[in-house]
Design a protein around this motif. Structure first.
Motif, PDB file in Angstrom:
ATOM      1  N   SER A 147       1.171 -79.984  17.814  1.00 58.91           N
ATOM      2  CA  SER A 147       0.077 -78.684  18.350  1.00 58.91           C
ATOM      3  C   SER A 147       0.362 -78.370  20.015  1.00 58.91           C
ATOM      4  CB  SER A 147      -1.409 -79.254  18.488  1.00 58.91           C
ATOM      5  OG  SER A 147      -1.425 -80.455  19.409  1.00 58.91           O
ATOM      6  N   TYR A 148      -0.060 -77.488  20.520  1.00 60.24           N
ATOM      7  CA  TYR A 148       0.014 -77.132  21.842  1.00 60.24           C
ATOM      8  C   TYR A 148      -0.348 -78.307  22.733  1.00 60.24           C
ATOM      9  CZ  TYR A 148      -0.774 -74.948  26.594  1.00 60.24           C
ATOM     10  OH  TYR A 148      -0.697 -74.643  27.809  1.00 60.24           O
ATOM     11  N   GLU A 149      -1.420 -79.045  22.465  1.00 52.78           N
ATOM     12  CA  GLU A 149      -1.731 -80.069  23.343  1.00 52.78           C
ATOM     13  C   GLU A 149      -0.662 -81.301  23.186  1.00 52.78           C
ATOM     14  OE1 GLU A 149      -3.727 -78.409  21.164  1.00 52.78           O
ATOM     15  OE2 GLU A 149      -5.276 -77.673  22.847  1.00 52.78           O
ATOM     16  N   ASP A 150      -0.212 -81.378  21.816  1.00 52.25           N
ATOM     17  CA  ASP A 150       0.939 -82.366  21.896  1.00 52.25           C
ATOM     18  C   ASP A 150       2.125 -82.172  22.495  1.00 52.25           C
ATOM     19  OD1 ASP A 150      -0.997 -83.972  20.381  1.00 52.25           O
ATOM     20  OD2 ASP A 150      -0.084 -83.373  18.327  1.00 52.25           O
ATOM     21  N   ARG A 151       2.534 -80.861  22.445  1.00 50.57           N
ATOM     22  CA  ARG A 151       3.641 -80.503  23.119  1.00 50.57           C
ATOM     23  C   ARG A 151       3.479 -80.492  24.944  1.00 50.57           C
ATOM     24  NH1 ARG A 151       3.358 -76.180  19.585  1.00 50.57           N
ATOM     25  NH2 ARG A 151       3.067 -74.678  21.103  1.00 50.57           N
ATOM     26  N   LEU A 152       2.345 -80.096  25.025  1.00 54.56           N
ATOM     27  CA  LEU A 152       2.113 -80.374  26.699  1.00 54.56           C
ATOM     28  C   LEU A 152       2.052 -81.532  26.931  1.00 54.56           C
ATOM     29  CD1 LEU A 152       1.371 -78.639  29.033  1.00 54.56           C
ATOM     30  CD2 LEU A 152      -1.156 -78.859  28.226  1.00 54.56           C
ATOM     31  N   ARG A 153       1.486 -82.649  26.261  1.00 50.54           N
ATOM     32  CA  ARG A 153       1.607 -83.773  26.702  1.00 50.54           C
ATOM     33  C   ARG A 153       2.916 -84.461  26.824  1.00 50.54           C
ATOM     34  NH1 ARG A 153       0.242 -88.444  22.935  1.00 50.54           N
ATOM     35  NH2 ARG A 153      -0.082 -90.531  24.447  1.00 50.54           N
ATOM     36  N   LEU A 154       3.640 -84.117  25.650  1.00 54.13           N
ATOM     37  CA  LEU A 154       5.019 -84.762  25.611  1.00 54.13           C
ATOM     38  C   LEU A 154       5.802 -84.047  26.880  1.00 54.13           C
ATOM     39  CD1 LEU A 154       7.288 -86.198  24.244  1.00 54.13           C
ATOM     40  CD2 LEU A 154       7.824 -84.137  22.985  1.00 54.13           C
ATOM     41  N   GLY A 155       5.596 -82.960  27.265  1.00 57.06           N
ATOM     42  CA  GLY A 155       6.311 -82.372  28.450  1.00 57.06           C
ATOM     43  C   GLY A 155       5.866 -83.058  29.643  1.00 57.06           C
ATOM     44  N   GLU A 156       4.558 -83.622  29.853  1.00 59.50           N
ATOM     45  CA  GLU A 156       4.082 -84.040  31.029  1.00 59.50           C
ATOM     46  C   GLU A 156       4.528 -85.446  31.068  1.00 59.50           C
ATOM     47  OE1 GLU A 156      -0.036 -83.522  30.619  1.00 59.50           O
ATOM     48  OE2 GLU A 156      -0.173 -81.721  31.475  1.00 59.50           O
ATOM     49  N   MET A 157       4.722 -86.111  29.955  1.00 61.15           N
ATOM     50  CA  MET A 157       5.463 -87.511  30.081  1.00 61.15           C
ATOM     51  C   MET A 157       6.653 -87.399  30.055  1.00 61.15           C
ATOM     52  SD  MET A 157       3.244 -89.225  26.791  1.00 61.15           S
ATOM     53  CE  MET A 157       4.339 -90.621  26.530  1.00 61.15           C
ATOM     54  N   VAL A 158       7.378 -86.633  29.874  1.00 60.76           N
ATOM     55  CA  VAL A 158       8.947 -86.614  30.105  1.00 60.76           C
ATOM     56  C   VAL A 158       9.157 -86.026  31.483  1.00 60.76           C
ATOM     57  CG1 VAL A 158      10.968 -85.175  29.854  1.00 60.76           C
ATOM     58  CG2 VAL A 158       9.667 -85.788  27.871  1.00 60.76           C
ATOM     59  N   VAL A 159       8.421 -85.396  32.289  1.00 55.14           N
ATOM     60  CA  VAL A 159       8.460 -85.043  33.685  1.00 55.14           C
ATOM     61  C   VAL A 159       8.180 -86.188  34.399  1.00 55.14           C
ATOM     62  CG1 VAL A 159       7.466 -83.724  35.542  1.00 55.14           C
ATOM     63  CG2 VAL A 159       8.061 -82.409  33.574  1.00 55.14           C
ATOM     64  N   ALA A 160       7.074 -86.825  34.190  1.00 53.96           N
ATOM     65  CA  ALA A 160       6.792 -88.191  34.879  1.00 53.96           C
ATOM     66  C   ALA A 160       7.852 -89.211  34.823  1.00 53.96           C
ATOM     67  CB  ALA A 160       5.325 -88.656  34.489  1.00 53.96           C
ATOM     68  N   ALA A 161       8.331 -89.151  33.656  1.00 55.38           N
ATOM     69  CA  ALA A 161       9.521 -90.518  33.276  1.00 55.38           C
ATOM     70  C   ALA A 161      10.655 -90.076  34.165  1.00 55.38           C
ATOM     71  CB  ALA A 161       9.901 -90.491  32.026  1.00 55.38           C
ATOM     72  N   VAL A 162      11.368 -88.592  34.285  1.00 50.89           N
ATOM     73  CA  VAL A 162      12.180 -88.474  34.899  1.00 50.89           C
ATOM     74  C   VAL A 162      11.900 -88.544  36.560  1.00 50.89           C
ATOM     75  CG1 VAL A 162      13.664 -86.296  35.758  1.00 50.89           C
ATOM     76  CG2 VAL A 162      13.125 -86.766  33.195  1.00 50.89           C
ATOM     77  N   GLN A 163      10.689 -88.070  36.967  1.00 51.91           N
ATOM     78  CA  GLN A 163      10.347 -88.317  38.293  1.00 51.91           C
ATOM     79  C   GLN A 163      10.448 -89.694  38.702  1.00 51.91           C
ATOM     80  OE1 GLN A 163       6.777 -86.485  38.751  1.00 51.91           O
ATOM     81  NE2 GLN A 163       7.701 -84.419  39.249  1.00 51.91           N
ATOM     82  N   ALA A 164       9.822 -90.679  37.934  1.00 55.13           N
ATOM     83  CA  ALA A 164      10.044 -92.049  38.083  1.00 55.13           C
ATOM     84  C   ALA A 164      11.487 -92.719  38.132  1.00 55.13           C
ATOM     85  CB  ALA A 164       9.214 -92.706  37.056  1.00 55.13           C
ATOM     86  N   ARG A 165      12.156 -91.918  37.228  1.00 55.34           N
ATOM     87  CA  ARG A 165      13.648 -92.284  37.510  1.00 55.34           C
ATOM     88  C   ARG A 165      14.237 -91.853  38.605  1.00 55.34           C
ATOM     89  NH1 ARG A 165      16.917 -95.834  33.758  1.00 55.34           N
ATOM     90  NH2 ARG A 165      18.748 -95.836  35.301  1.00 55.34           N
ATOM     91  N   GLU A 166      14.254 -90.785  39.093  1.00 54.80           N
ATOM     92  CA  GLU A 166      14.632 -90.348  40.368  1.00 54.80           C
ATOM     93  C   GLU A 166      14.332 -91.372  41.511  1.00 54.80           C
ATOM     94  OE1 GLU A 166      13.207 -86.363  41.094  1.00 54.80           O
ATOM     95  OE2 GLU A 166      14.379 -85.397  39.936  1.00 54.80           O
ATOM     96  N   ALA A 167      13.234 -91.817  41.586  1.00 55.97           N
ATOM     97  CA  ALA A 167      12.902 -92.692  42.452  1.00 55.97           C
ATOM     98  C   ALA A 167      13.602 -94.080  42.348  1.00 55.97           C
ATOM     99  CB  ALA A 167      11.395 -92.844  42.602  1.00 55.97           C
ATOM    100  N   GLU A 168      13.670 -94.654  41.147  1.00 61.30           N
ATOM    101  CA  GLU A 168      14.562 -95.786  41.019  1.00 61.30           C
ATOM    102  C   GLU A 168      16.069 -95.566  41.351  1.00 61.30           C
ATOM    103  OE1 GLU A 168      13.902 -96.610  36.656  1.00 61.30           O
ATOM    104  OE2 GLU A 168      11.505 -96.780  37.111  1.00 61.30           O
ATOM    105  N   ASP A 169      16.381 -94.468  41.072  1.00 64.63           N
ATOM    106  CA  ASP A 169      17.861 -94.227  41.316  1.00 64.63           C
ATOM    107  C   ASP A 169      18.174 -94.037  42.652  1.00 64.63           C
ATOM    108  OD1 ASP A 169      18.786 -94.606  38.610  1.00 64.63           O
ATOM    109  OD2 ASP A 169      18.467 -92.371  38.082  1.00 64.63           O
ATOM    110  N   ALA A 170      17.332 -93.575  43.633  1.00 59.30           N
ATOM    111  CA  ALA A 170      17.509 -93.125  44.731  1.00 59.30           C
ATOM    112  C   ALA A 170      17.581 -94.845  45.471  1.00 59.30           C
ATOM    113  CB  ALA A 170      16.473 -92.529  45.435  1.00 59.30           C
TER     114      ALA A 170
END
Length: 248
Positions: A147-170
């Motif tokens: 669903s739209y909500e499920d796709r949106l939730r997945l997108g938000e989770m991916v963005v959050a995971a990538v941002q967390a990885r950015e901080a860790e990698d720095a």
């Protein structure tokens, strides 16, 4: 009356410059010294229309590289003072600081390292490491995209995971390279980079630092590293955030 352009600061017995050497401007302004106590500033008249054009950037760099004989505290391009007397006054006022920096930077160079993510590689990495992401992505796939909500939730989770990885990698990048350097200075955040860090490296140990950098490239293929150096130690004329000032 034109202002004074400052290339760098050295010990008064040090500067050895070719006769008639030119600096920034067109025609290039003749290089001269302002001496004050134990220090000398390498200067010229400043052109009225100074801009960071390639020719002038190279001229600034060339003056610093030609100032043989000892350490030079490099000033960043575009460093100006009202006149020679103002330069002498700053040398007098900050004499102890500049002398300490000259001692600290003797035989040292700077490497600036910027890092960003390879987008496809980091997405693969976060999906591999996060079981919740994998579960949701698989559920969406089996539901024909979800669903739209499920796709949106997945997108938000991916963005959050990538941002967390950015901080860790720095943090990890600095942790892995700092042992091969004498000091570290964190540069200003800039769009597109997860890290912007300068490392102060003994000139004789430069190969060791470059080797450590290549090790990080091999062990972290999801990182795209851009290294610039060896450079004059611009980031260490003033003690940086990761390099506490000496107290006497």
């Amino acid at each position: 009356m034109s202002s004074t352009y400052i290339y760098g600061i050295a010990s008064v017995e040090h500067p050895s410059l070719p006769d008639g050497m030119g600096g920034v401007g067109e025609p290039s302004r003749e290089i001269r010294l302002v001496k004050q106590g134990p220090l000398a500033a390498i200067i010229s008249d400043a052109p009225d229309d100074l801009r960071p054009k390639r020719r002038d950037l190279l001229a600034h760099q060339n003056v610093l590289s030609e100032a043989g004989g000892g350490a030079v505290l490099p000033m960043r391009f575009g460093s100006l003072a009202p006149d020679d007397q103002a330069v002498a006054a700053v040398l007098a006022e900050r004499s102890e600081h500049y002398q300490e920096r000259l001692r600290a930077l003797e035989g040292k160079v700077e490497y600036n390292v910027k890092a960003q993510h390879d987008e496809e590689a980091v997405l693969h990495l976060v999906m591999t490491e996060d079981s919740d992401l994998r579960t949701l992505a698989e559920a969406n796939r089996q539901a024909g995209g979800g669903s739209y909500e499920d796709r949106l939730r997945l997108g938000e989770m991916v963005v959050a995971a990538v941002q967390a990885r950015e901080a860790e990698d720095a943090v990890e990048l600095q942790h892995l390279l700092a042992p091969a350097a004498e000091a570290v200075s964190t540069g200003p955040d800039s769009t597109g980079w997860l890290a912007n860090v300068s490392f102060l490296v003994d000139r004789k140990a430069a190969e060791h630092f470059v080797s450590a950098l290549e090790d990080v490239r091999r062990s972290h293929p999801h990182l795209v590293l851009t290294a610039n150096g060896p450079l004059p130690p611009y980031s260490f004329v003033e003690p940086g955030p990761a390099e506490p000032a000496e107290t006497g």
